[in-house]
Design a protein around this motif. Structure first.
Motif, mmCIF file in Angstrom:
data_model
loop_
_atom_site.group_PDB
_atom_site.id
_atom_site.type_symbol
_atom_site.label_atom_id
_atom_site.label_comp_id
_atom_site.label_asym_id
_atom_site.label_seq_id
_atom_site.Cartn_x
_atom_site.Cartn_y
_atom_site.Cartn_z
ATOM 1 N N ARG A 1 23.662 1.256 39.747
ATOM 2 C CA ARG A 1 23.688 2.727 39.077
ATOM 3 C C ARG A 1 24.326 2.185 37.760
ATOM 4 O O ARG A 1 24.049 3.516 36.860
ATOM 5 N N SER A 2 24.974 1.198 37.395
ATOM 6 C CA SER A 2 25.537 1.273 35.993
ATOM 7 C C SER A 2 25.500 -0.278 35.492
ATOM 8 O O SER A 2 25.650 -1.284 36.356
ATOM 9 N N PRO A 3 25.273 -0.425 34.324
ATOM 10 C CA PRO A 3 25.156 -1.830 33.792
ATOM 11 C C PRO A 3 26.671 -2.289 33.608
ATOM 12 O O PRO A 3 27.084 -3.332 33.595
ATOM 13 N N ALA A 4 27.522 -1.285 33.851
ATOM 14 C CA ALA A 4 29.137 -2.062 34.125
ATOM 15 C C ALA A 4 29.493 -2.705 35.065
ATOM 16 O O ALA A 4 30.392 -3.337 35.071
ATOM 17 N N TYR A 5 28.614 -2.371 36.508
ATOM 18 C CA TYR A 5 28.994 -3.332 37.341
ATOM 19 C C TYR A 5 28.343 -4.823 37.201
ATOM 20 O O TYR A 5 27.550 -5.096 36.574
ATOM 21 N N ALA A 6 29.372 -5.694 37.506
ATOM 22 C CA ALA A 6 29.104 -7.016 37.091
ATOM 23 C C ALA A 6 27.841 -7.433 37.802
ATOM 24 O O ALA A 6 27.280 -6.977 38.945
ATOM 25 N N VAL A 7 27.346 -8.377 37.054
ATOM 26 C CA VAL A 7 26.092 -9.269 37.400
ATOM 27 C C VAL A 7 26.402 -9.904 38.795
ATOM 28 O O VAL A 7 27.477 -10.429 39.020
ATOM 29 N N GLY A 8 25.435 -9.817 39.549
ATOM 30 C CA GLY A 8 25.635 -10.356 41.093
ATOM 31 C C GLY A 8 26.211 -9.514 41.838
ATOM 32 O O GLY A 8 26.554 -9.877 42.890
#
Length: 161
Positions: free
Chosen positions: A127-134
């Protein structure tokens, strides 16, 4: 002050808040849009910009929360709350809303209650690029049991009066 005067003041407050968010994001102030439509027009532009950001500046947090609280549309205040939850964490957002509830005007308290509901959005990595990769996220950002309990206690005190 009549009901219409309150609505006009609330609309001006929201326009002021969303204009500040737009300014901080480097977006146009939409001066060419009729004033009656300007706040919602800016809210749409801000929503897109916020959802695309992996990080938001620290100076944006308070104006974002103000826009959420002052948004007169219960379904649209989520446009400000959801990105804040992703970037700053649910705990910080809920704490800010709790702080609005205590000393706020009736309109601010109502806005804080609407935004509180929106702050419980489920977090999804897509939903958001703010969410950590992985798909990882610091759990401390969202630990909020004590804030939720403080909210309940405050609301119960309000209802017993």
């Amino acid at each position: 002050m009549t009901g219409e005067d309150h609505r006009d003041a609330d609309a001006r407050s929201f326009l002021s808040c969303v204009t500040e968010v737009a300014r901080l994001l480097g977006l146009s102030d939409a001066a060419d849009v009729p004033e009656a439509c300007r706040a919602r027009h800016l809210a749409h532009a801000v929503r897109r910009a916020l959802l695309e950001q992996a990080r938001l500046s620290e100076e944006l947090f308070a104006p974002l929360m103000a826009a959420a609280v002052h948004d007169p549309d219960p379904s649209h205040c989520r446009w400000f709350v959801e990105p804040a939850v992703y970037v700053y964490g649910r705990r910080r957002v809920l704490t800010a809303l709790l702080d609005c509830l205590r000393p706020g005007t009736e309109a601010e308290q109502a806005g804080a209650r609407r935004a509180w509901y929106c702050a419980h959005v489920p977090l999804r990595g897509d939903r958001s690029p703010a969410y950590a990769v992985g798909g990882r996220r610091d759990p401390a950002l969202d630990e909020s049991r004590d804030v939720i309990e403080a909210w309940r206690t405050l609301r119960q005190g309000d209802q017993s009066r």
